[in-house]
Write an enzyme that holds these catalytic residues in place. Structure first.
Site, PDB file in Angstrom:
ATOM      1  N   HIS A   1       0.999  -1.180  -0.162  1.00 41.82           N
ATOM      2  CA  HIS A   1      -0.148  -0.118  -0.032  1.00 41.82           C
ATOM      3  C   HIS A   1       0.888   1.341  -0.010  1.00 41.82           C
ATOM      4  CE1 HIS A   1       0.750   0.997   4.450  1.00 41.82           C
ATOM      5  NE2 HIS A   1       0.558  -0.585   4.411  1.00 41.82           N
TER       6      HIS A   1
ATOM      7  N   CYS B   1       2.800  -4.990   6.738  1.00 41.00           N
ATOM      8  CA  CYS B   1       2.665  -4.724   5.700  1.00 41.00           C
ATOM      9  C   CYS B   1       3.626  -3.942   4.941  1.00 41.00           C
ATOM     10  CB  CYS B   1       1.169  -3.831   5.520  1.00 41.00           C
ATOM     11  SG  CYS B   1      -0.381  -4.858   5.866  1.00 41.00           S
TER      12      CYS B   1
END
Length: 534
Positions: A431, A450
């Protein structure tokens, strides 16, 4: 050299003492088959026992003619491969080539040949398994390694002995057939040669060395850079740190994931003084990791090396996009696994994971129910929004939250303005991020697991241009503020890996620090396997 062995016991010697003598009037071939059949009950590997049983005890490696017998060409090829296992960073001792060769030369009776054949088969299956899929299995080393290499079927290995038109070629093909493995194997041999010629010159400690300075350590530094081919030995002279020597150090820094400034401070000096023995160990460990990976990663795929903190998009074996990434902190280490990316979301919500909600946001809500409003984080129970002021937050300390915290799309969103989804059990995805400055650092371990990617809309264009979404169109959607999900017409494999040593196509050799301690864990697992199975 560390290597693992399969847990196989072969009490052939004990069995030989009780096996009936082979008849002498039927030639040695049938006698060997009878001796093998008599020993099948002592063979601990059921696949090997079943294979011999199906053959009526016919030997796999021994040829006979009347009362004469000897090792077949394939048997000699197998033993030669075992002896050369070190080329693949495997331990030849796990496959007993010296003992097998000695026994082949000395064999005289049916019992000799029977035990030789069975033991050669056992070592061949072990060797083929190690070479094709690794000496230890990743998820046994660490639960963070969620990859499961395809272990060769022993029956396939055994059938290949008689069915391969060129058994020597078959043995070579058991190793990973990827160019990356071949390059690292080549470089391992070259560094072993460097080690045999004395290894690396040690550069003494001292004050931080900057370009333009004079220093008595320059001779040692010049030798060190030449030993690893960063410069020719005669490319720099004098007592000033400048010119070709500075450029050599910059290249060294680039190949070791350091800040590329030519300044030799403690971190760069530590990498310079890492012994060649340690570099050899790193290469060997990463050859094991390459054995865990499939030869073909996809026609188009995303490759993230967590140790390098770099993402690459590869198409038809060519890198078409590269980006820096931020990965998990050591105590939020990003796992290793492969999944297919199926969709991209522009202007995403961030559903705050329970661990972050409880450990980081609950203490703030206890102090003030309005603490998260400035971050555009709202509270939900199911599909119903809840007023934070109506919740007795302190009552949930140590019990978990029955609420979901959700951050609205926008510039403050922790996921930035776009995310790339490859659904998985670990809730890991790629992301955007509002924290752009972190990409300028040489070490980028800052996330909860992440993967934050630099210039994410450029990545989006690479993945979605064939569907009509170039960077400008994606940014237009971003600027609208509207959430939009774009499904990929063709899923793209995403491979999250952890490699601390590799050789690029251009011949450059790269090393990275073991920030997650996974080299150390793998080294211990290999040592443990060797102790248990040798």
């Amino acid at each position: 050299m560390l290597s693992a062995a399969l847990s196989v016991t072969a009490p052939a010697a004990a069995a030989a003492q009780t096996a009936p003598a082979a008849p002498t009037d039927q030639g040695i071939g049938p006698a060997i088959a009878e001796a093998i059949q008599a020993r099948l009950g002592t063979v601990s590997d059921p696949a090997i026992a079943a294979y011999y049983a199906a053959r009526g005890g016919e030997p796999l490696w021994v040829l006979s003619d009347g009362d004469d017998a000897g090792l077949s060409e394939n048997g000699h090829l197998a033993i030669a491969a075992f002896a050369a296992a070190n080329d693949h960073a495997l331990n030849p001792d796990n496959y007993a080539p010296i003992d097998l060769a000695r026994r082949a030369d000395a064999a005289a009776t049916a019992e000799d040949y029977a035990t030789l054949d069975i033991d050669l088969t056992r070592n061949y299956v072990r060797y083929g398994t190690h070479l094709a899929s690794g000496r230890v299995q990743p998820n046994v080393v660490s639960k963070a390694l969620n990859i499961f290499p395809e272990i060769p079927d022993p029956a396939d290995l055994l059938n290949a002995v008689g069915q391969s038109p060129d058994f020597g070629t078959y043995l070579e093909a058991l190793a990973p057939q990827s160019p990356s493995y071949a390059r690292l194997k080549q470089r391992l041999a070259e560094y072993r040669d460097k080690a045999a010629r004395g290894g690396f010159t040690h550069v003494p400690a001292g004050a931080t060395l900057k370009p333009g300075m004079t220093d008595p350590r320059l001779d040692a530094l010049r030798r060190r850079m030449a030993e690893e081919d960063y410069m020719q030995a005669a490319a720099h002279a004098g007592d000033v740190y400048d010119g070709a020597l500075v450029e050599a150090v910059k290249q060294f820094q680039a190949y070791h994931g350091l800040t590329v400034d030519g300044v030799i401070g403690p971190e760069t000096l530590a990498e310079i003084n890492t012994s060649i023995t340690q570099r050899l160990i790193q290469m060997e460990l990463n050859m094991e990791r390459r054995r865990w990976m499939p030869d073909h990663l996809g026609s188009t795929y995303i490759f993230v090396n967590l140790a390098d903190q770099v993402l690459k998009v590869v198409k038809d074996e060519k890198t078409i996009h590269t980006a820096r990434v931020v990965v998990g902190k050591p105590y939020h280490a990003t796992p290793v696994f492969s999944r297919n990316m199926t969709y991209v979301e522009v202007n995403p919500f961030w559903n705050v994971p329970q661990s972050i909600a409880v450990n980081e946001y609950l203490p703030k809500l206890i102090k003030s129910p309005a603490a998260l409003s400035g971050q555009n984080i709202r509270v939900f129970r199911g599909d119903t929004e809840v007023n934070p002021a109506s919740v007795a937050w302190a009552s949930y300390q140590g019990t978990g939250l029955p609420y979901q915290l959700r951050q609205d799309p926008g510039d403050k969103n922790a996921l930035g303005r776009i995310k790339f989804m490859f659904p998985n059990a670990f809730n890991i995805y790629i992301h955007d991020t509002p924290s752009k400055a972190l990409f300028d650092r040489s070490e980028r371990y800052f996330s909860h697991g992440c993967i934050r990617v630099s210039d994410p809309f450029a990545l989006g264009e690479v993945l979605l241009s064939a569907q009509g979404f170039d960077k400008a169109r994606l940014e237009q959607i971003r600027d609208s503020g509207e959430r939009q999900v774009i499904t990929l017409k063709e899923p793209v494999p995403v491979h999250l890996t952890y490699l601390t040593a590799w050789m690029n196509k251009d011949g450059s050799t790269h090393f990275r620090q073991d920030i997650y301690g996974r080299d150390e864990a793998l080294l211990k697992a290999l040592a443990r396997a060797m102790r248990e199975n040798l």
